[in-house]
Motif scaffolding. Structure first.
Motif, PDB file in Angstrom:
ATOM      1  N   ALA A 240      27.679  24.536  -2.521  1.00 23.49           N
ATOM      2  CA  ALA A 240      27.995  25.901  -2.933  1.00 23.49           C
ATOM      3  C   ALA A 240      26.776  26.671  -3.425  1.00 23.49           C
ATOM      4  N   VAL A 241      25.887  25.989  -4.141  1.00 20.04           N
ATOM      5  CA  VAL A 241      24.704  26.659  -4.695  1.00 20.04           C
ATOM      6  C   VAL A 241      23.479  25.780  -4.463  1.00 20.04           C
ATOM      7  N   PRO A 242      22.286  26.379  -4.336  1.00 14.67           N
ATOM      8  CA  PRO A 242      21.070  25.582  -4.132  1.00 14.67           C
ATOM      9  C   PRO A 242      20.824  24.607  -5.276  1.00 14.67           C
ATOM     10  N   VAL A 243      20.448  23.389  -4.919  1.00 11.02           N
ATOM     11  CA  VAL A 243      20.153  22.348  -5.898  1.00 11.02           C
ATOM     12  C   VAL A 243      18.637  22.155  -5.948  1.00 11.02           C
ATOM     13  N   PRO A 244      18.002  22.314  -7.100  1.00  9.94           N
ATOM     14  CA  PRO A 244      16.543  22.148  -7.161  1.00  9.94           C
ATOM     15  C   PRO A 244      16.124  20.705  -6.911  1.00  9.94           C
ATOM     16  N   SER A 245      14.943  20.558  -6.375  1.00  6.63           N
ATOM     17  CA  SER A 245      14.391  19.222  -6.204  1.00  6.63           C
ATOM     18  C   SER A 245      14.006  18.653  -7.562  1.00  6.63           C
ATOM     19  N   ARG A 246      13.863  17.335  -7.612  1.00  2.45           N
ATOM     20  CA  ARG A 246      13.486  16.678  -8.861  1.00  2.45           C
ATOM     21  C   ARG A 246      11.999  16.913  -9.155  1.00  2.45           C
ATOM     22  N   LYS A 247      11.651  16.995 -10.403  1.00  2.00           N
ATOM     23  CA  LYS A 247      10.257  17.225 -10.801  1.00  2.00           C
ATOM     24  C   LYS A 247       9.544  15.869 -10.877  1.00  2.00           C
ATOM     25  N   ILE A 248       8.791  15.577  -9.830  1.00  4.60           N
ATOM     26  CA  ILE A 248       8.087  14.301  -9.710  1.00  4.60           C
ATOM     27  C   ILE A 248       6.603  14.579  -9.503  1.00  4.60           C
ATOM     28  N   ASP A 249       5.753  13.808 -10.139  1.00 12.99           N
ATOM     29  CA  ASP A 249       4.297  13.945  -9.992  1.00 12.99           C
ATOM     30  C   ASP A 249       3.871  13.228  -8.707  1.00 12.99           C
ATOM     31  N   THR A 250       3.690  13.992  -7.647  1.00 15.00           N
ATOM     32  CA  THR A 250       3.366  13.409  -6.340  1.00 15.00           C
ATOM     33  C   THR A 250       1.992  12.747  -6.350  1.00 15.00           C
ATOM     34  N   VAL A 251       1.055  13.321  -7.071  1.00 14.35           N
ATOM     35  CA  VAL A 251      -0.284  12.724  -7.168  1.00 14.35           C
ATOM     36  C   VAL A 251      -0.203  11.355  -7.834  1.00 14.35           C
ATOM     37  N   ALA A 252       0.610  11.245  -8.876  1.00 17.46           N
ATOM     38  CA  ALA A 252       0.766   9.955  -9.557  1.00 17.46           C
ATOM     39  C   ALA A 252       1.389   8.924  -8.630  1.00 17.46           C
ATOM     40  N   LEU A 253       2.339   9.342  -7.799  1.00 19.99           N
ATOM     41  CA  LEU A 253       2.940   8.420  -6.825  1.00 19.99           C
ATOM     42  C   LEU A 253       1.877   7.885  -5.874  1.00 19.99           C
ATOM     43  N   PHE A 254       1.023   8.781  -5.393  1.00 19.23           N
ATOM     44  CA  PHE A 254      -0.037   8.349  -4.473  1.00 19.23           C
ATOM     45  C   PHE A 254      -0.975   7.349  -5.146  1.00 19.23           C
ATOM     46  N   ARG A 255      -1.401   7.672  -6.336  1.00 17.54           N
ATOM     47  CA  ARG A 255      -2.371   6.802  -7.019  1.00 17.54           C
ATOM     48  C   ARG A 255      -1.766   5.432  -7.335  1.00 17.54           C
ATOM     49  N   THR A 256      -0.502   5.425  -7.688  1.00 13.69           N
ATOM     50  CA  THR A 256       0.160   4.141  -7.950  1.00 13.69           C
ATOM     51  C   THR A 256       0.217   3.304  -6.689  1.00 13.69           C
ATOM     52  N   ALA A 257       0.626   3.933  -5.593  1.00 10.22           N
ATOM     53  CA  ALA A 257       0.737   3.197  -4.329  1.00 10.22           C
ATOM     54  C   ALA A 257      -0.628   2.707  -3.861  1.00 10.22           C
ATOM     55  N   ALA A 258      -1.651   3.533  -3.993  1.00  8.65           N
ATOM     56  CA  ALA A 258      -3.000   3.131  -3.578  1.00  8.65           C
ATOM     57  C   ALA A 258      -3.484   1.925  -4.363  1.00  8.65           C
ATOM     58  N   GLY A 259      -2.972   1.736  -5.588  1.00  8.09           N
ATOM     59  CA  GLY A 259      -3.383   0.609  -6.409  1.00  8.09           C
ATOM     60  C   GLY A 259      -2.658  -0.683  -6.124  1.00  8.09           C
ATOM     61  N   TRP A 260      -1.656  -0.637  -5.245  1.00  5.77           N
ATOM     62  CA  TRP A 260      -0.922  -1.869  -4.933  1.00  5.77           C
ATOM     63  C   TRP A 260      -1.787  -2.896  -4.216  1.00  5.77           C
ATOM     64  N   PHE A 261      -2.783  -2.415  -3.453  1.00  2.14           N
ATOM     65  CA  PHE A 261      -3.588  -3.318  -2.626  1.00  2.14           C
ATOM     66  C   PHE A 261      -5.046  -3.260  -3.069  1.00  2.14           C
ATOM     67  N   LYS A 262      -5.564  -4.387  -3.516  1.00  2.00           N
ATOM     68  CA  LYS A 262      -6.923  -4.443  -4.039  1.00  2.00           C
ATOM     69  C   LYS A 262      -7.962  -4.578  -2.925  1.00  2.00           C
ATOM     70  N   ASP A 263      -7.540  -5.129  -1.788  1.00  2.77           N
ATOM     71  CA  ASP A 263      -8.458  -5.282  -0.663  1.00  2.77           C
ATOM     72  C   ASP A 263      -8.700  -3.918  -0.016  1.00  2.77           C
ATOM     73  N   ASP A 264      -9.947  -3.519   0.111  1.00  4.76           N
ATOM     74  CA  ASP A 264     -10.268  -2.185   0.624  1.00  4.76           C
ATOM     75  C   ASP A 264      -9.758  -1.977   2.046  1.00  4.76           C
ATOM     76  N   ASP A 265      -9.915  -2.998   2.893  1.00 10.09           N
ATOM     77  CA  ASP A 265      -9.484  -2.859   4.282  1.00 10.09           C
ATOM     78  C   ASP A 265      -7.968  -2.699   4.375  1.00 10.09           C
ATOM     79  N   LEU A 266      -7.239  -3.488   3.613  1.00  9.51           N
ATOM     80  CA  LEU A 266      -5.781  -3.381   3.631  1.00  9.51           C
ATOM     81  C   LEU A 266      -5.338  -2.031   3.086  1.00  9.51           C
ATOM     82  N   ARG A 267      -6.002  -1.558   2.047  1.00 15.93           N
ATOM     83  CA  ARG A 267      -5.645  -0.253   1.496  1.00 15.93           C
ATOM     84  C   ARG A 267      -5.879   0.846   2.530  1.00 15.93           C
ATOM     85  N   ARG A 268      -6.956   0.780   3.281  1.00 16.48           N
ATOM     86  CA  ARG A 268      -7.229   1.775   4.321  1.00 16.48           C
ATOM     87  C   ARG A 268      -6.160   1.745   5.404  1.00 16.48           C
TER      88      ARG A 268
END
Length: 284
Positions: A240-268
């Motif tokens: 019936a009415v527009p629902v706003p998206s959730r307020k999430i820090d997208t940059v923080a999501l990226f940085r967290t995911a990038a830290g999952w893999f310590k091996d540089d080649d695997l991260r790339r």
């Protein structure tokens, strides 16, 4: 653009309703989310290429997706949603030229109207043989057994959304089912952690990502899930009415995911190399 520029493999662009009509059967009405809004959200990351995914509230009308892909040029690829009757050679060619490289089946957001997963997969495999495209699936973990049964018969890559929609509360059987799919050749989008669990779930997703990465280092990709639309579990949603998206820090999501893999080649590989191959960025 550097071939090492990170690729966000899961985001949605939401246009003005007057220009891009929403599916009458949608669960909710989303707020607009433009491409400039997205690039602002990831401005402090190395993301340089994107994969725009058709959301459930547009149904099989891919016009917003196609326009967004054309505006982005070689920086973007797409994943569309189609009915079997729409999968003509001509229609697929138009989508391919726009940048589409996969078809999505979403049985979670459209529970009431979704076709049986087995039927939908059969139609798509037949239509896309020889295309180089893939099938992207968002489903309940209870469907893993079915996917495992048909995985050896498929002629196309299988990509699972959002950690296979596995949550920290998943049963050991569901986790084992996901890993069987990975061992059988499935690709996994390591994305949607904000959708699947709270902040306290970080170590659980890190450990699962590490396990999947060890089993399939060439079949893991990252996605932000921007603009972070409402949760599937939200029973208060209304069209019936527009629902706003959730307020999430997208940059923080990226940085967290990038830290999952310590091996540089695997991260790339996780952040760019694997996605470059899956989505055919190498052809540009």
């Amino acid at each position: 653009m550097s071939p090492d520029a990170a690729i966000d493999c899961h985001l949605h662009i939401i246009g003005a309703p007057a220009q891009y009509p929403l599916d009458p059967k949608r669960r909710y009405t989303p707020a607009e989310a433009s491409a400039p809004d997205y690039w602002k959200a990831v401005a402090n990351t190395p993301v340089g290429r994107i994969v725009i995914v058709q959301p459930s509230f547009y149904g099989t009308d891919n016009s917003c997706l196609v326009d967004a892909l054309r505006e982005a040029g070689g920086r973007a690829r797409g994943v569309a949603v189609l009915d079997a009757s729409d999968m003509t050679d001509g229609a697929l060619q138009v989508l391919h030229e726009a940048g589409v490289r996969g078809i999505r089946i979403n049985t979670l957001s459209n529970r009431s109207g979704a076709r049986p997963l087995a039927d939908a997969l059969g139609d798509i495999v037949d239509a896309l043989k020889g295309s180089g495209w893939h099938i992207q699936v968002l489903c309940d973990p209870q469907d893993f057994a079915l996917l495992t049964e048909i995985q050896d018969k498929r002629a196309l890559p299988l990509v699972l959304d959002h950690f296979g929609f596995l949550t920290p509360n998943a049963s050991p059987d569901d986790r084992a089912g996901l890993l069987r799919l990975v061992d059988g050749g499935a690709w996994i989008k390591l994305s949607g952690t904000d959708r699947l669990g709270g902040a306290q779930s970080g170590p659980w997703f890190r450990d699962l990502a590490t396990e999947i990465g060890a089993r399939a280092p060439d079949r893991i990709v990252w996605g932000s899930d921007w603009p972070h639309t409402p949760l599937h579990s939200d029973v208060t949603l209304s069209a019936a009415v527009p629902v706003p998206s959730r307020k999430i820090d997208t940059v923080a999501l990226f940085r967290t995911a990038a830290g999952w893999f310590k091996d540089d080649d695997l991260r790339r590989r996780f952040l760019s190399g694997n996605a470059s191959a899956l989505y055919d960025f190498q052809s540009d």
